[in-house]
Design an enzyme around this catalytic site. Structure first.
Site, PDB file in Angstrom:
ATOM      1  N   ARG A   1      11.544  -5.272   5.399  1.00 39.37           N
ATOM      2  CA  ARG A   1      11.325  -3.845   5.094  1.00 39.37           C
ATOM      3  C   ARG A   1      12.256  -2.947   5.904  1.00 39.37           C
ATOM      4  O   ARG A   1      12.492  -3.162   7.084  1.00 39.37           O
ATOM      5  CB  ARG A   1       9.885  -3.453   5.424  1.00 39.37           C
ATOM      6  CG  ARG A   1       9.688  -1.928   5.327  1.00 39.37           C
ATOM      7  CD  ARG A   1       8.268  -1.524   5.356  1.00 39.37           C
ATOM      8  NE  ARG A   1       7.551  -2.055   6.489  1.00 39.37           N
ATOM      9  CZ  ARG A   1       6.225  -2.003   6.599  1.00 39.37           C
ATOM     10  NH1 ARG A   1       5.517  -1.446   5.649  1.00 39.37           N
ATOM     11  NH2 ARG A   1       5.636  -2.505   7.652  1.00 39.37           N
TER      12      ARG A   1
ATOM     13  N   ARG B   1      10.778  -0.894  11.379  1.00 42.24           N
ATOM     14  CA  ARG B   1       9.657  -0.521  12.233  1.00 42.24           C
ATOM     15  C   ARG B   1       9.530  -1.501  13.402  1.00 42.24           C
ATOM     16  O   ARG B   1       9.690  -2.703  13.216  1.00 42.24           O
ATOM     17  CB  ARG B   1       8.359  -0.550  11.417  1.00 42.24           C
ATOM     18  CG  ARG B   1       8.040   0.809  10.822  1.00 42.24           C
ATOM     19  CD  ARG B   1       6.904   0.801   9.868  1.00 42.24           C
ATOM     20  NE  ARG B   1       5.718   0.064  10.269  1.00 42.24           N
ATOM     21  CZ  ARG B   1       4.620  -0.009   9.520  1.00 42.24           C
ATOM     22  NH1 ARG B   1       4.580   0.623   8.353  1.00 42.24           N
ATOM     23  NH2 ARG B   1       3.583  -0.701   9.912  1.00 42.24           N
TER      24      ARG B   1
ATOM     25  N   ARG C   1     -10.161   1.229   7.759  1.00 44.78           N
ATOM     26  CA  ARG C   1      -9.730  -0.097   8.179  1.00 44.78           C
ATOM     27  C   ARG C   1     -10.823  -0.862   8.901  1.00 44.78           C
ATOM     28  O   ARG C   1     -10.603  -1.982   9.325  1.00 44.78           O
ATOM     29  CB  ARG C   1      -8.561   0.071   9.144  1.00 44.78           C
ATOM     30  CG  ARG C   1      -7.248  -0.382   8.573  1.00 44.78           C
ATOM     31  CD  ARG C   1      -6.201   0.005   9.598  1.00 44.78           C
ATOM     32  NE  ARG C   1      -5.077  -0.835   9.522  1.00 44.78           N
ATOM     33  CZ  ARG C   1      -3.904  -0.461   9.021  1.00 44.78           C
ATOM     34  NH1 ARG C   1      -3.745   0.721   8.510  1.00 44.78           N
ATOM     35  NH2 ARG C   1      -2.900  -1.301   9.027  1.00 44.78           N
TER      36      ARG C   1
ATOM     37  N   ARG D   1      -0.968  -8.380  13.531  1.00 41.18           N
ATOM     38  CA  ARG D   1      -1.478  -7.411  12.542  1.00 41.18           C
ATOM     39  C   ARG D   1      -2.274  -8.122  11.451  1.00 41.18           C
ATOM     40  O   ARG D   1      -3.292  -7.629  10.983  1.00 41.18           O
ATOM     41  CB  ARG D   1      -0.305  -6.624  11.927  1.00 41.18           C
ATOM     42  CG  ARG D   1       0.275  -5.603  12.897  1.00 41.18           C
ATOM     43  CD  ARG D   1       1.659  -5.147  12.501  1.00 41.18           C
ATOM     44  NE  ARG D   1       1.701  -4.520  11.204  1.00 41.18           N
ATOM     45  CZ  ARG D   1       2.816  -4.415  10.463  1.00 41.18           C
ATOM     46  NH1 ARG D   1       3.968  -4.909  10.905  1.00 41.18           N
ATOM     47  NH2 ARG D   1       2.772  -3.828   9.303  1.00 41.18           N
TER      48      ARG D   1
ATOM     49  N   LYS E   1       0.831  -1.213   0.000  1.00 36.89           N
ATOM     50  CA  LYS E   1       0.000   0.000   0.000  1.00 36.89           C
ATOM     51  C   LYS E   1       0.865   1.264   0.000  1.00 36.89           C
ATOM     52  O   LYS E   1       0.670   2.160  -0.808  1.00 36.89           O
ATOM     53  CB  LYS E   1      -0.918   0.031   1.233  1.00 36.89           C
ATOM     54  CG  LYS E   1      -1.862  -1.151   1.336  1.00 36.89           C
ATOM     55  CD  LYS E   1      -2.809  -1.021   2.519  1.00 36.89           C
ATOM     56  CE  LYS E   1      -2.138  -1.017   3.877  1.00 36.89           C
ATOM     57  NZ  LYS E   1      -1.441  -2.275   4.224  1.00 36.89           N
TER      58      LYS E   1
HETATM   59  P1  AP5 Z   1       4.798  -1.515   1.985  1.00 32.36           P
HETATM   60  O1  AP5 Z   1       4.489  -0.738   0.754  1.00 32.36           O
HETATM   61  O2  AP5 Z   1       5.453  -0.790   3.120  1.00 32.36           O
HETATM   62  O3  AP5 Z   1       3.484  -2.297   2.491  1.00 32.36           O
HETATM   63  P2  AP5 Z   1       2.194  -1.772   3.233  1.00 32.36           P
HETATM   64  O4  AP5 Z   1       1.021  -2.471   2.660  1.00 32.36           O
HETATM   65  O5  AP5 Z   1       2.153  -0.267   3.254  1.00 32.36           O
HETATM   66  O6  AP5 Z   1       2.470  -2.364   4.683  1.00 32.36           O
HETATM   67  P3  AP5 Z   1       2.314  -1.717   6.126  1.00 32.36           P
HETATM   68  O7  AP5 Z   1       3.013  -2.637   7.069  1.00 32.36           O
HETATM   69  O8  AP5 Z   1       2.758  -0.273   6.162  1.00 32.36           O
HETATM   70  O9  AP5 Z   1       0.794  -1.799   6.335  1.00 32.36           O
HETATM   71  P4  AP5 Z   1       0.059  -1.765   7.648  1.00 32.36           P
HETATM   72  O10 AP5 Z   1      -1.313  -1.597   7.152  1.00 32.36           O
HETATM   73  O11 AP5 Z   1       0.287  -2.890   8.577  1.00 32.36           O
HETATM   74  O12 AP5 Z   1       0.742  -0.548   8.440  1.00 32.36           O
HETATM   75  P5  AP5 Z   1       0.283   0.949   8.743  1.00 32.36           P
HETATM   76  O13 AP5 Z   1       1.487   1.778   8.812  1.00 32.36           O
HETATM   77  O14 AP5 Z   1      -0.837   1.345   7.871  1.00 32.36           O
HETATM   78  O15 AP5 Z   1       5.683  -2.782   1.549  1.00 32.36           O
HETATM   79  C1  AP5 Z   1       6.162  -3.711   2.522  1.00 32.36           C
HETATM   80  C2  AP5 Z   1       7.524  -4.259   2.060  1.00 32.36           C
HETATM   81  O16 AP5 Z   1       7.338  -5.020   0.846  1.00 32.36           O
HETATM   82  C3  AP5 Z   1       8.566  -3.187   1.717  1.00 32.36           C
HETATM   83  O17 AP5 Z   1       9.822  -3.640   2.098  1.00 32.36           O
HETATM   84  C4  AP5 Z   1       8.487  -3.047   0.187  1.00 32.36           C
HETATM   85  O18 AP5 Z   1       9.723  -2.657  -0.384  1.00 32.36           O
HETATM   86  C5  AP5 Z   1       8.110  -4.471  -0.231  1.00 32.36           C
HETATM   87  N1  AP5 Z   1       7.257  -4.521  -1.425  1.00 32.36           N
HETATM   88  C6  AP5 Z   1       6.182  -3.734  -1.706  1.00 32.36           C
HETATM   89  N2  AP5 Z   1       5.629  -4.079  -2.875  1.00 32.36           N
HETATM   90  C7  AP5 Z   1       6.382  -5.137  -3.350  1.00 32.36           C
HETATM   91  C8  AP5 Z   1       6.297  -5.960  -4.529  1.00 32.36           C
HETATM   92  N3  AP5 Z   1       5.344  -5.779  -5.462  1.00 32.36           N
HETATM   93  N4  AP5 Z   1       7.231  -6.929  -4.678  1.00 32.36           N
HETATM   94  C9  AP5 Z   1       8.197  -7.146  -3.738  1.00 32.36           C
HETATM   95  N5  AP5 Z   1       8.321  -6.393  -2.616  1.00 32.36           N
HETATM   96  C10 AP5 Z   1       7.416  -5.407  -2.420  1.00 32.36           C
HETATM   97  O19 AP5 Z   1      -0.347   0.765  10.215  1.00 32.36           O
HETATM   98  C11 AP5 Z   1       0.467   0.500  11.340  1.00 32.36           C
HETATM   99  C12 AP5 Z   1      -0.404   0.460  12.591  1.00 32.36           C
HETATM  100  O20 AP5 Z   1      -1.045   1.741  12.795  1.00 32.36           O
HETATM  101  C13 AP5 Z   1      -1.571  -0.545  12.558  1.00 32.36           C
HETATM  102  O21 AP5 Z   1      -1.152  -1.833  12.970  1.00 32.36           O
HETATM  103  C14 AP5 Z   1      -2.559   0.107  13.560  1.00 32.36           C
HETATM  104  O22 AP5 Z   1      -2.173  -0.140  14.880  1.00 32.36           O
HETATM  105  C15 AP5 Z   1      -2.383   1.592  13.280  1.00 32.36           C
HETATM  106  N6  AP5 Z   1      -3.330   2.124  12.265  1.00 32.36           N
HETATM  107  C16 AP5 Z   1      -2.988   2.665  11.055  1.00 32.36           C
HETATM  108  N7  AP5 Z   1      -4.102   3.059  10.387  1.00 32.36           N
HETATM  109  C17 AP5 Z   1      -5.149   2.767  11.188  1.00 32.36           C
HETATM  110  C18 AP5 Z   1      -6.550   2.925  11.055  1.00 32.36           C
HETATM  111  N8  AP5 Z   1      -7.093   3.459   9.949  1.00 32.36           N
HETATM  112  N9  AP5 Z   1      -7.349   2.512  12.067  1.00 32.36           N
HETATM  113  C19 AP5 Z   1      -6.826   1.964  13.183  1.00 32.36           C
HETATM  114  N10 AP5 Z   1      -5.504   1.778  13.389  1.00 32.36           N
HETATM  115  C20 AP5 Z   1      -4.659   2.186  12.400  1.00 32.36           C
END
Ligand code: AP5
Length: 231
Positions: free
Chosen positions: A139, A172, A100, A183, A25
């Site tokens: 990552r 992270r 979410r 998660r 994402k």
């Molecule tokens: P990356 O692009 O970073 O993946 P991502 O989907 O963004 O993963 P996240 O871990 O950031 O998602 P998340 O939803 O758990 O975390 P968030 O920060 O939103 O890619 C991941 C890795 O793969 C990288 O190394 C990249 O290089 C690699 N990659 C990407 N695409 C690739 C491909 N095609 N091929 C190969 N490699 C690839 O949330 C964190 C925390 O915040 C949550 O757990 C929760 O506690 C809180 N939170 C955030 N938003 C909310 C909400 N709306 N409501 C409630 N709690 C929330």
């Protein structure tokens, strides 16, 4: 001219990236927002900033995020509403990690309608759990500009250093395997119902996120180009 090189116009809508942790994402939302010159709104990044600054919201969110659970809607919704109200969002924005829960999606739908935006476009990044563990444990993120790397599949030229700005690459705290599993559980239980929710509304576009970063990017650009101008 190749599709990805064409100048792109205004979107006037929210593009929502929906997918499990590690589906890409953040990687793809950043690129798409850059192409349309609209803000990339990552609720994860916003919450991490609150945690780093030890704000009242950050202090409440920190232990929840460390456990890999979702931060309560009551805390997230106000943060998002305040951000969308800013002037840079008036031609649309790209959401990464929001909504979410179904409650968040309903709140967002009302807010977008009230503010006169077109129907949102939801990109569902479809991928199996096995690949996600490798992506998340590998990552590394730039402390300065937020560029995302992967030590297995997308390494920087120099280990630990960002290619773009020389910033330090960090891991992270929630990318440890035991937190990743929590998660993924939270995604399955609380977020995956949004797939059906948006499918029913006709807003969902599915993309195979197991392909390479450039392949996924190309499919997303094509999908978004196909809806430009539509209500
Ligand atoms: P990356 O692009 O970073 O993946 P991502 O989907 O963004 O993963 P996240 O871990 O950031 O998602 P998340 O939803 O758990 O975390 P968030 O920060 O939103 O890619 C991941 C890795 O793969 C990288 O190394 C990249 O290089 C690699 N990659 C990407 N695409 C690739 C491909 N095609 N091929 C190969 N490699 C690839 O949330 C964190 C925390 O915040 C949550 O757990 C929760 O506690 C809180 N939170 C955030 N938003 C909310 C909400 N709306 N409501 C409630 N709690 C929330």
């Amino acid at each position: 001219m190749a599709l990805e090189q064409r100048p792109v116009g205004k979107l006037d809508r929210a593009v929502i990236f929906l997918g499990p942790p590690g589906s890409g994402k953040g990687t793809q939302a950043k690129v798409l927002a850059g192409k349309f010159s609209i803000p990339h709104l990552s609720t994860g990044d916003m919450l991490r900033e609150h945690v780093a600054n030890a704000t009242p919201l950050g202090c409440k969110a920190k232990p929840i995020m460390e456990r890999g659970e979702l931060v309560p809607d009551s805390l997230v919704l106000k943060m998002v509403a305040d951000r969308i109200d800013r002037a840079d969002c008036r031609h649309g924005f790209v959401f990464d990690g929001f909504p979410r829960t179904v409650a968040q999606a309903k709140y967002l739908g009302e807010m977008l309608k009230r503010q006169g935006f077109k129907q949102p476009f939801v990109i569902h990044l479809v991928i199996g759990h096995t690949l996600l563990i490798r992506r998340l444990t590998g990552r590394r993120t730039c402390k300065v500009g937020g560029e995302i790397y992967n030590i297995y599949d997308r390494p920087p030229k120099v280990e630990g250093i960002c290619d773009n700005d020389g910033g330090e690459l960090i891991q992270r705290p929630d990318d440890r395997e035991e937190v990743i599993r929590q998660r993924l559980l939270a995604y399955d239980k609380q977020t995956s119902p949004l797939v059906q929710y948006y499918r029913r509304l006709g807003f969902l576009h599915e993309i195979d996120a197991s392909k390479s970063v450039p392949e996924v990017e190309q499919e997303i650009v094509q999908a978004v180009a196909s809806i430009r101008g539509a209500r």
